[in-house]
Every structure is written in C-alpha cells, then in structure tokens.
Design a protein around this motif. Structure first.
Motif, short mmCIF file in Angstrom:
data_model
loop_
_atom_site.label_atom_id
_atom_site.label_comp_id
_atom_site.label_asym_id
_atom_site.label_seq_id
_atom_site.Cartn_x
_atom_site.Cartn_y
_atom_site.Cartn_z
N TYR A 193 0.97 3.11 -11.88
CA TYR A 193 0.28 3.70 -10.72
C TYR A 193 -1.21 3.35 -10.69
O TYR A 193 -1.75 3.08 -9.62
CB TYR A 193 0.46 5.22 -10.74
N THR A 194 -1.87 3.37 -11.82
CA THR A 194 -3.31 3.10 -11.82
C THR A 194 -3.60 1.68 -11.35
O THR A 194 -4.49 1.45 -10.53
CB THR A 194 -3.89 3.33 -13.23
N GLU A 195 -2.84 0.73 -11.87
CA GLU A 195 -3.03 -0.66 -11.44
C GLU A 195 -2.61 -0.82 -9.98
O GLU A 195 -3.23 -1.59 -9.23
CB GLU A 195 -2.22 -1.59 -12.34
N ALA A 196 -1.56 -0.11 -9.57
CA ALA A 196 -1.12 -0.18 -8.16
C ALA A 196 -2.20 0.35 -7.24
O ALA A 196 -2.42 -0.19 -6.14
CB ALA A 196 0.17 0.60 -7.98
N ALA A 197 -2.90 1.40 -7.65
CA ALA A 197 -3.97 1.95 -6.83
C ALA A 197 -5.08 0.92 -6.62
O ALA A 197 -5.62 0.78 -5.52
CB ALA A 197 -4.54 3.21 -7.49
N ARG A 198 -5.43 0.16 -7.69
CA ARG A 198 -6.47 -0.87 -7.54
C ARG A 198 -6.00 -2.00 -6.62
O ARG A 198 -6.77 -2.51 -5.80
CB ARG A 198 -6.84 -1.41 -8.91
N SER A 199 -4.73 -2.36 -6.73
CA SER A 199 -4.21 -3.41 -5.84
C SER A 199 -4.19 -2.95 -4.38
O SER A 199 -4.45 -3.74 -3.46
CB SER A 199 -2.80 -3.81 -6.28
N LEU A 200 -3.88 -1.68 -4.16
CA LEU A 200 -3.87 -1.16 -2.79
C LEU A 200 -5.28 -1.11 -2.20
O LEU A 200 -5.47 -1.35 -1.00
CB LEU A 200 -3.23 0.23 -2.76
N GLU A 201 -6.28 -0.82 -3.04
CA GLU A 201 -7.66 -0.87 -2.54
C GLU A 201 -8.04 -2.30 -2.14
O GLU A 201 -8.71 -2.52 -1.12
CB GLU A 201 -8.61 -0.35 -3.62
N ALA A 202 -7.60 -3.26 -2.94
CA ALA A 202 -7.86 -4.66 -2.59
C ALA A 202 -7.11 -5.06 -1.33
O ALA A 202 -7.62 -5.81 -0.48
CB ALA A 202 -7.47 -5.56 -3.76
N ALA A 203 -5.87 -4.55 -1.19
CA ALA A 203 -5.10 -4.85 0.01
C ALA A 203 -5.77 -4.26 1.25
O ALA A 203 -5.80 -4.87 2.32
CB ALA A 203 -3.68 -4.30 -0.14
N ARG A 204 -6.34 -3.04 1.10
CA ARG A 204 -7.03 -2.40 2.23
C ARG A 204 -8.28 -3.17 2.62
O ARG A 204 -8.64 -3.26 3.80
CB ARG A 204 -7.40 -0.96 1.86
N ALA A 205 -8.97 -3.76 1.62
CA ALA A 205 -10.20 -4.52 1.89
C ALA A 205 -9.91 -5.92 2.43
O ALA A 205 -10.82 -6.60 2.91
CB ALA A 205 -11.03 -4.62 0.62
N HIS A 206 -8.66 -6.35 2.36
CA HIS A 206 -8.29 -7.68 2.86
C HIS A 206 -8.56 -7.76 4.35
O HIS A 206 -8.11 -6.90 5.12
CB HIS A 206 -6.81 -7.95 2.56
N PRO A 207 -9.31 -8.75 4.86
CA PRO A 207 -9.65 -8.80 6.29
C PRO A 207 -8.45 -9.18 7.15
O PRO A 207 -7.61 -9.99 6.77
CB PRO A 207 -10.74 -9.87 6.35
N GLY A 208 -8.39 -8.55 8.33
CA GLY A 208 -7.42 -8.95 9.34
C GLY A 208 -6.03 -8.39 9.17
O GLY A 208 -5.06 -9.01 9.66
N ASN A 209 -5.87 -7.25 8.48
CA ASN A 209 -4.53 -6.66 8.38
C ASN A 209 -4.01 -6.28 9.77
O ASN A 209 -4.75 -5.72 10.58
CB ASN A 209 -4.57 -5.39 7.52
N ASP A 210 -2.74 -6.61 10.03
CA ASP A 210 -2.16 -6.14 11.29
C ASP A 210 -1.85 -4.66 11.16
O ASP A 210 -1.94 -4.06 10.07
CB ASP A 210 -0.92 -6.95 11.68
N ARG A 211 -1.47 -4.03 12.26
CA ARG A 211 -1.30 -2.58 12.27
C ARG A 211 -0.18 -2.14 11.33
O ARG A 211 -0.32 -1.15 10.59
CB ARG A 211 -1.01 -2.11 13.70
N ASN A 212 0.94 -2.85 11.32
CA ASN A 212 2.05 -2.46 10.46
C ASN A 212 1.67 -2.53 8.99
O ASN A 212 1.97 -1.63 8.19
CB ASN A 212 3.26 -3.35 10.75
N THR A 213 0.94 -3.59 8.61
CA THR A 213 0.49 -3.73 7.23
C THR A 213 -0.47 -2.61 6.86
O THR A 213 -0.40 -2.03 5.76
CB THR A 213 -0.19 -5.09 7.03
#
Length: 348
Positions: free
Chosen positions: A41-61
């Motif tokens: 979970y801890t590593e997953a949380a860091r990956s999700l923060e990076a995913a959120r910071a990724h530019p240009g996410n579509d709405r579903n993502t």
C-alpha cells in the motif's frame, strides 16, 4: 488470520477494477495496480501520486486514480486523506460507485465524502453558455462553470467545426467561471473539456460523438405595408374618436334606462298579481282586500307600467343612437379609383 478476508476482498476488488478499466496510457497507474495486487500500500500510494501528477489524464483515468487513492489511504488508516480523495472523486462524479466490496474502513470515509458533497451541493457543473450570434453568422461559443467549490478548474479545451471545415482545437483560460472562443460560420458544431492545472479532464459538455450544434438565425423577409392610393386623402375615424366616445355614452344610457324600465315593469306586474291573487268568497267577491286597497294597487300597477313603457322607449332610442355613432366612429377610408370613389373600413 482475522485480517485475511478483508485483504482477499481488496485483491478481488482490484482485479475486478483492472478488468473493468482496461488499459490506460498512464504508466504509473498500471504500476500502482500491480503494487496493490501485492498489498504494497505505501508504495502504491506513491505511484498513485505520480499518476495524479502525470499531465493530460483523461476523465476516466482521473476518476480511477482518485478512487484508488481513497482506497489506499483508508487501508493505511489515513481516514482524513481518504475523505479528501473521495470528496474530489464525488465532486467530479456524484453518482460514482465504488468498484468492489470494500472493508468498512474504506466504505465509511467514502459515504462521509458523499454526504459532504450532497450537503454542500458541491458537484462540479460545466454548462454551455449562449453563443454569440449576428443575424447571419455564429461569432463564438462559450461555457460556464456554475459550481467549483474545490477550485479545480483552470482552462477549457474547445473542439470546433464551422460549416464544412475540419475540426480544430483551441484552449481558453477560465476567467470568473467562464471561457469562450471565437468561431465564425452559419453552422457550428462543438464540444468542450474542462481542465485542471495538470491538464486532466474534469468534466465535459458535449462529446466527439454527440457535439453541440449552433445555427445562425435566418433573417426574415420584410414585407412593406400597402401604400394608399394617391390623389385623395384618407378620412379616418380612430377607435378613440369623439364618435366612439359618444357611442359609449349613449349605449351606457340605453343599458341604464333599460334596466330601470325592467324594474318598473316588475313592480307593475307585482301589484297586478296582488290584486288578481286576492281570495274571493263563494259569491265571487274579493275578501282579502278592501276596495280602497284594490284601487290603490290598480293605480300603482298602471303608473309603473306607463313608466316602464316610457323607459323602454328611451332605451331603444339611445341604443339605436349609440349603435349609429359606433359605426360612424369605425375606421373608414375614402379613395379615388379609375372607376369612381371607393369607401372602405372595418365595421363591428
């Protein structure tokens, strides 16, 4: 061993989510799912923060990332952080349902966030604003954000097509909850995406498959009023002319005198009925009235009948006069034609 069923439920939920969401262009989201499969979970949380910071996410993502951030925070016993992620998720998608059967530590902050969004009426709303138009052309289209309590929105990406031209994109900053773009054409198709500071899509109005359509109004042909024949001036009597005013007076007087005549006629009939309806004895003599009373009633019946007749006559004369004045007061035109003089007008 007591924690095994919730963990199995979480793994099952994540597998179902992965199948439902399918592939995503955000590599950090894919990595976060793999870490969640391994209960890291801890590593997953860091990956999700990076995913959120990724530019240009579509709405579903974006919705997937927010849900998983809430789930992971709840599993790490961070309820405040879980509520924040779920609040953002439900502001963007108020009807969103959790994917899978999660443990109470996940469900509780989710429903708390849903209650907050409902109480605050915080659901993000993007709406089409009235288009700018002239009599023959569309000049521009616009959108407005009516609710953004978390202040997520930053810009709007418009997708535009004027008449038969190819589709094009144009981005416009959001100023005081409104964004617009110029486009010129008689028929315009368009849709728009609301973006946050990382260019993630927060909401849309219209879509590529169902764009909004704007059509310029067609100017209506103006018809000129017919010109009167020249040579002879038109004589007109307007509805507010003295003739009509006098007609109102006479017709009102006719109604009043007619009503008065009706009243006196009723009094005459009543007196006559009182005399004729008096009881008589076996010899045919009136016993209910004295001779003096009978004579008085007869005199009153005759007097009222005479007065009623006079009033009815006056009412008839004034009604005829009022009707004549009403007709004379109607709009009348007199004009010359090759065959003579023509009189026209409107009569009731």
């Amino acid at each position: 061993m007591s924690s095994l069923p919730p963990l199995l439920a979480l793994i099952t939920a994540l597998l179902l989510a992965s199948q439902a969401w399918g592939q995503t262009p955000n590599p950090e989201l894919s990595r976060a799912r793999q870490l969640l499969d391994g209960l890291r979970y801890t590593e997953a949380a860091r990956s999700l923060e990076a995913a959120r910071a990724h530019p240009g996410n579509d709405r579903n993502t974006l919705l997937q990332i927010l849900e998983l951030q809430g789930v992971v925070a709840a599993m790490l016993q961070q309820p405040a952080k879980a509520r924040t992620a779920f609040q953002t998720l439900l502001v963007l998608a108020p009807d969103h349902q959790l994917t899978g059967d999660y443990a109470p530590r996940v469900v509780t902050p989710f429903f708390e966030a849903r209650a907050w969004v409902a109480d605050q009426r915080a659901a993000l709303r993007l709406e089409a604003a009235p288009a700018s138009k002239t009599d023959t052309t569309i000049e521009g289209v616009a959108v407005q954000v009516t609710t953004d309590v978390l202040r997520l929105a930053r810009a709007v990406r418009f997708h535009l097509r004027a008449d038969e031209a190819p589709w094009r994109q144009e981005e416009s900053p959001l100023l005081e909850g409104r964004a617009s773009v110029a486009v010129k054409g008689e028929r315009v198709q368009w849709w728009a995406e609301l973006l946050d500071e990382r260019q993630a899509v927060l909401a849309t109005v219209g879509s590529a498959s169902a764009p909004l359509r704007e059509t310029a109004p067609r100017p209506q042909a103006l018809t000129a009023p017919p010109k009167p024949l020249t040579g002879t001036p038109a004589l007109e009597g307007a509805p507010g002319s003295p003739w009509r005013t006098a007609a109102y007076v006479f017709l009102g007087a006719a109604a009043g005198t007619g009503a008065a005549g009706g009243y006196f006629g009723w009094r005459s009939r009543s007196a006559r009925a009182e005399v004729e309806g008096a009881p008589v004895n076996e010899r045919g003599l009136t016993t209910g009235l004295t001779q003096r009373e009978a004579l008085a009633l007869d005199k009153r019946a005759r007097s009222n009948a005479r007065l009623a007749n006079i009033l009815f006559g006056v009412a008839g004369v004034t009604a005829l006069t009022g009707g004549t004045l009403w007709v004379l007061g109607a709009p009348v035109t007199v004009s010359a034609t090759p065959s003579g003089v023509t009189v026209g007008g409107e009569f009731p």
